[in-house]
Design an enzyme around this catalytic site. Structure first.
Site, short mmCIF file in Angstrom:
data_model
loop_
_atom_site.label_atom_id
_atom_site.label_comp_id
_atom_site.label_asym_id
_atom_site.label_seq_id
_atom_site.Cartn_x
_atom_site.Cartn_y
_atom_site.Cartn_z
N LEU A 21 -0.80 4.00 0.12
CA LEU A 21 -1.84 4.13 1.34
C LEU A 21 -0.91 4.27 2.59
O LEU A 21 -1.79 4.81 3.42
CB LEU A 21 -2.80 2.91 1.22
CG LEU A 21 -3.63 2.74 -0.35
CD1 LEU A 21 -4.27 1.36 0.00
CD2 LEU A 21 -4.55 3.96 -0.45
N LYS A 44 1.02 -4.91 -1.20
CA LYS A 44 2.00 -4.72 -0.46
C LYS A 44 3.58 -5.48 -0.62
O LYS A 44 3.20 -6.86 -0.74
CB LYS A 44 1.57 -5.13 1.01
CG LYS A 44 2.79 -4.74 1.93
CD LYS A 44 2.08 -4.76 3.56
CE LYS A 44 3.29 -4.37 4.45
NZ LYS A 44 2.78 -4.42 5.75
N ASP A 147 0.20 -8.64 15.79
CA ASP A 147 0.21 -6.83 15.53
C ASP A 147 -1.24 -6.54 15.53
O ASP A 147 -1.54 -5.54 14.92
CB ASP A 147 1.09 -6.43 14.47
CG ASP A 147 1.41 -4.90 14.49
OD1 ASP A 147 1.55 -4.49 15.50
OD2 ASP A 147 1.47 -4.26 13.38
#
Length: 310
Positions: A21, A44, A147
């Site tokens: 992805l 992840k 972030d």
């Protein structure tokens, strides 16, 4: 990770990797199939940007792994509609980096949405208020995102935003610079104090949120330049041009995009202002900041001119 039938890549004997992805310096995100619960998930592997970290700094690699695990476990305890749900953490033990198994959000990202055109101020305020709610939930358990940007705001199929990629916070704080001195990630949405080397705090996430809302309504980033170094310099030194399309959001952006973190309004105040915009009360009266506090050049001053009373 093991190899199943026909070369299938399977993590922890349970999660079959299907489609990549996205990814970058922090690791790679895959869509995967949970072979036990028969559902699709996102998974992840969080890795440092320096592949050789474990070799030249084994203690740093160990601390990074522990921090990623600690923050992932803290986030897994947060039940919030605007925070991505963590289902499982795969920990292979010392010398490995964890895999974080999360819900799969299928509506694309805010970056995808903005690629189709800008938002109205009210639409941006709705999105911003929900992202702010996610940040407040994380801040309440001691986690700063570090972030916040459109690519890290995913959208459910009903349009509800979901903040993701908190794992980068652990990597960013543990390894602010790679061995070669390269900055992790892009500086576009980083608060000036973080660009200058300060670890920042929750108020730094609010700067990032404000910059994201600025981009959402203006359809361009006011401080992005042709190179990373030029963008860093702009964030530290240049004024943000006054928004021309922000309407009732203008005052909120003005108040948040100041270089002195202490001069920014609290998350509670930001939430109230966003609620007023959403409810159609318009912008509160123009704000005049307190006199600049002593500090490094460029700090304590508004990032763009503040409206004055007529």
């Amino acid at each position: 990770m093991s190899q199943g039938e026909s070369g299938r890549q399977i993590v922890d004997g349970r999660f079959e990797l299907e489609v990549r992805l996205g990814g970058g310096g922090m690791g790679t995100v895959w869509r995967a199939r949970d072979l036990v619960l028969h559902r699709s998930v996102a998974i992840k592997e969080v890795r440092p940007p320096d592949a050789g970290l474990a070799e030249y700094d084994p203690e740093g690699a160990r601390l990074l792994r522990e921090r990623v695990l600690r923050e992932a476990r803290a986030l897994a305890r947060i039940e919030h509609p605007n925070v991505v749900t963590i289902h499982h953490i795969v920990d292979g033990g010392p010398g490995t980096y964890p895999w974080i198994v999360m819900e799969l959000v299928n509506g694309g990202s805010l970056a995808d949405r903005l690629g189709r055109g800008p938002m109205t101020p009210v639409e941006a305020a709705r999105t911003g208020r929900e992202v702010l709610s996610a940040l407040r939930a994380a801040h309440a358990v001691g986690i700063e995102h570090r972030d916040v940007k459109p690519a890290n705001v995913l959208l459910r199929t009903n349009g509800r935003p979901v903040l993701t990629d908190f794992g980068i916070a652990a990597v960013r704080e543990s390894t602010a610079l790679t061995a070669t001195g390269s900055l992790i990630g892009t500086p576009d949405y980083m608060a000036p104090e973080r660009v200058s080397g300060d670890s920042g705090g929750p108020e730094s996430d609010l700067w990032s949120l404000a910059m994201m809302l600025y981009v959402a309504v203006e359809n361009h980033h006011p401080l992005r330049r042709g190179t990373t170094l030029a963008t860093l310099a702009a964030v530290l030194q240049e004024q943000v041009p006054p928004p021309s399309k922000a309407g009732p959001l203008t005052d909120l952006l003005t108040r948040l995009l100041v270089r002195d973190p202490a001069a920014r309004p609290s998350a509670e105040t930001v939430d109230r202002m966003l609620a007023e915009i959403i409810e159609g009360h318009g912008s509160p009266s123009p704000y005049r900041p307190a006199p600049p506090a002593a500090g490094p050049p460029g700090f304590g001053a508004p990032a763009f001119p503040v409206p004055q009373d007529a």
